[in-house]
Design an enzyme around this catalytic site. Structure first.
Site, mmCIF file in Angstrom:
data_model
loop_
_atom_site.group_PDB
_atom_site.id
_atom_site.type_symbol
_atom_site.label_atom_id
_atom_site.label_comp_id
_atom_site.label_asym_id
_atom_site.label_seq_id
_atom_site.Cartn_x
_atom_site.Cartn_y
_atom_site.Cartn_z
ATOM 1 N N HIS A 138 0.802 -1.230 0.000
ATOM 2 C CA HIS A 138 0.000 0.000 0.000
ATOM 3 C C HIS A 138 0.835 1.280 0.000
ATOM 4 C CE1 HIS A 138 -3.511 -2.389 0.083
ATOM 5 N NE2 HIS A 138 -3.670 -2.527 1.378
ATOM 6 N N HIS A 211 -9.666 2.126 0.443
ATOM 7 C CA HIS A 211 -9.634 0.981 1.358
ATOM 8 C C HIS A 211 -10.764 1.038 2.392
ATOM 9 C CE1 HIS A 211 -7.827 -2.380 3.405
ATOM 10 N NE2 HIS A 211 -6.728 -2.329 2.678
ATOM 11 N N GLU A 342 -11.608 -3.601 -2.966
ATOM 12 C CA GLU A 342 -10.660 -2.611 -3.485
ATOM 13 C C GLU A 342 -10.478 -2.814 -4.988
ATOM 14 O OE1 GLU A 342 -7.102 -2.822 -0.641
ATOM 15 O OE2 GLU A 342 -8.480 -4.359 0.033
HETATM 16 C C1 GLA Z 1 -5.195 -5.240 1.935
HETATM 17 C C2 GLA Z 1 -4.327 -6.421 1.885
HETATM 18 C C3 GLA Z 1 -4.457 -7.199 3.139
HETATM 19 C C4 GLA Z 1 -4.168 -6.332 4.340
HETATM 20 C C5 GLA Z 1 -5.080 -5.151 4.316
HETATM 21 C C6 GLA Z 1 -4.767 -4.186 5.421
HETATM 22 O O1 GLA Z 1 -6.465 -5.490 1.643
HETATM 23 O O2 GLA Z 1 -4.568 -7.237 0.774
HETATM 24 O O3 GLA Z 1 -3.563 -8.295 3.121
HETATM 25 O O4 GLA Z 1 -2.834 -5.929 4.320
HETATM 26 O O5 GLA Z 1 -4.967 -4.481 3.114
HETATM 27 O O6 GLA Z 1 -4.650 -4.812 6.653
#
Ligand code: GLA
Length: 378
Positions: A138, A211, A342
């Site tokens: 991210h 997110h 997402e």
């Molecule tokens: C995303 C990732 C997950 C996790 C979340 C945040 O969706 O794919 O593995 O890291 O973010 O916790």
């Protein structure tokens, strides 16, 4: 101020309705004006943070802060007329400064993981922060979710807001100055529309997403395991033990990843180690905005339709939520009490030449659109 007017107007109308109830002859409709307002929301590292409230003619509201471009709440009515937020979050900045796992935030420069926190572009190797074991997640240590964006209101009567951020050449290890503009709009059809644009002065990977963690019941005492989900995808990208795609594109048919018809999320989750946290390869073709997923909760009557121009969807069932964080209503946020949808390009694309490219070149414009639409069914 505009919001205050709306509340006074709504209260007066409710009072009138209650007074008229006995005679049951006069019907009044509550005229709610679509609007946007701004309030101070504190500061971080000496930079002022704002919170915007978007209201549509149904009285639904979305709150967005300039810190991380975070959607802190999305309040709509359920089938009984009770209102609650369908996304988890906090009512003050301090909750977000404590670094929850990306609650409601804009994610960039690269949504999801880049394997070994490394990629090679035009013959040059770039090293990124390894902030998820040996991988990059991210956008790094201080991704777009932890910076303060500049908010601009387009018109007081249109619930739309643009957020701008310039990510400097070398920030978090990425090449090129990247100018990003995200426009959030709340329509009168209860659609939260998110439009992402970006431009760079050097070739760079870009993969922007939001997110938000949804629980359509509006209450984290209920898990999301009884929500049903449809994802219009015949394939998904399997991952290794560190959640990096293996590079294969696998068919979902006959596996727990098959959501081509609506299915309860909890139906087969136990057969997926750790829960769902995968990228689905959407069936959509071409570049037009298309419906790709429908989440539904029969108890509240709410459904959430997801439309996007993106080729992928990360469906994450809140596997790492563990009850340590507390939602705005004081309730502990336990595992599987909220989920993310997402919209994105596939994880680790900079290292997977067969995946659709995420490289933005100077002179090109990055442009993607995603819509989350709340629909009520009785
Ligand atoms: C995303 C990732 C997950 C996790 C979340 C945040 O969706 O794919 O593995 O890291 O973010 O916790």
């Amino acid at each position: 101020m505009k919001l205050m007017n709306y509340f006074i107007c709504a209260c007066l109308a409710i009072t009138t309705l209650a007074a008229c109830n006995n005679t049951a002859t006069v019907k009044e409709t509550v005229a709610i004006k679509a609007a946007i307002s701004k309030q101070d929301w504190g500061e971080t590292d000496g930079t002022k943070v704002d919170l915007y409230t978007l209201v549509n003619t149904k009285g639904s509201t979305v709150k967005i802060t300039t810190y991380g471009g975070i959607v802190t709440s999305f309040v709509t009515a359920d089938k009984s007329g009770n209102t609650s937020s369908i996304v988890i979050g906090f009512d003050s900045l301090s909750g977000y400064l404590a670094k929850p796992p990306y609650f409601g935030a804009l994610i960039g420069r690269y949504g999801n993981r880049i394997g070994n926190a490394t990629f090679t572009l035009d013959g040059k190797e770039y090293k990124l922060a390894a902030n998820d074991g040996k991988n990059h997640l991210h956008g790094g240590v201080k991704g777009f979710d932890k910076v303060v964006w500049t908010g601009t209101v387009i018109s007081d009567t249109l619930p739309a807001l643009t957020l701008t951020y310039v990510s400097k050449d070398g920030e978090e290890g990425y090449p090129g100055n990247l100018k990003v503009i995200v426009q959030y709009t709340l329509t009168n059809e209860d659609e939260l529309k998110i439009e992402y644009t970006a431009e760079t002065d050097k070739a760079t990977p870009v993969n922007l997403t939001n997110h938000s963690y949804f629980n359509l019941s509006g209450d984290v005492n209920n898990t999301i395991l009884s929500h049903t989900l449809m994802i219009d995808a015949n394939n998904y990208t399997p991952v290794d033990s560190t959640l990096i795609p293996t590079g294969e594109i696998k068919v979902v048919k006959g596996t727990p990843f098959d959501f081509t018809s609506p299915k309860a999320i909890g139906a087969e989750i136990d057969s997926v180690k750790g829960g769902y946290d995968h990228n689905w390869v959407l069936n959509r073709k071409g570049s037009i905005l298309q419906k790709v997923a429908v989440l539904a909760d029969t108890a509240s009557g709410r459904s959430l339709e997801v439309y996007t121009t993106e080729p992928g969807l990360q469906f994450y069932t809140g596997n790492f939520l563990d009850g340590k964080l507390v939602n705005r209503d004081g309730k502990a946020i336990q595992q599987h009490t909220a989920l993310c949808l997402e919209t994105q390009h596939f994880p680790d694309s900079p290292n997977k030449p067969a995946f659709p490219s995420t490289i933005l070149q100077p002179g090109q414009q990055y442009h993607t659109v995603t819509v989350y639409k709340v629909v009520l069914k009785n």
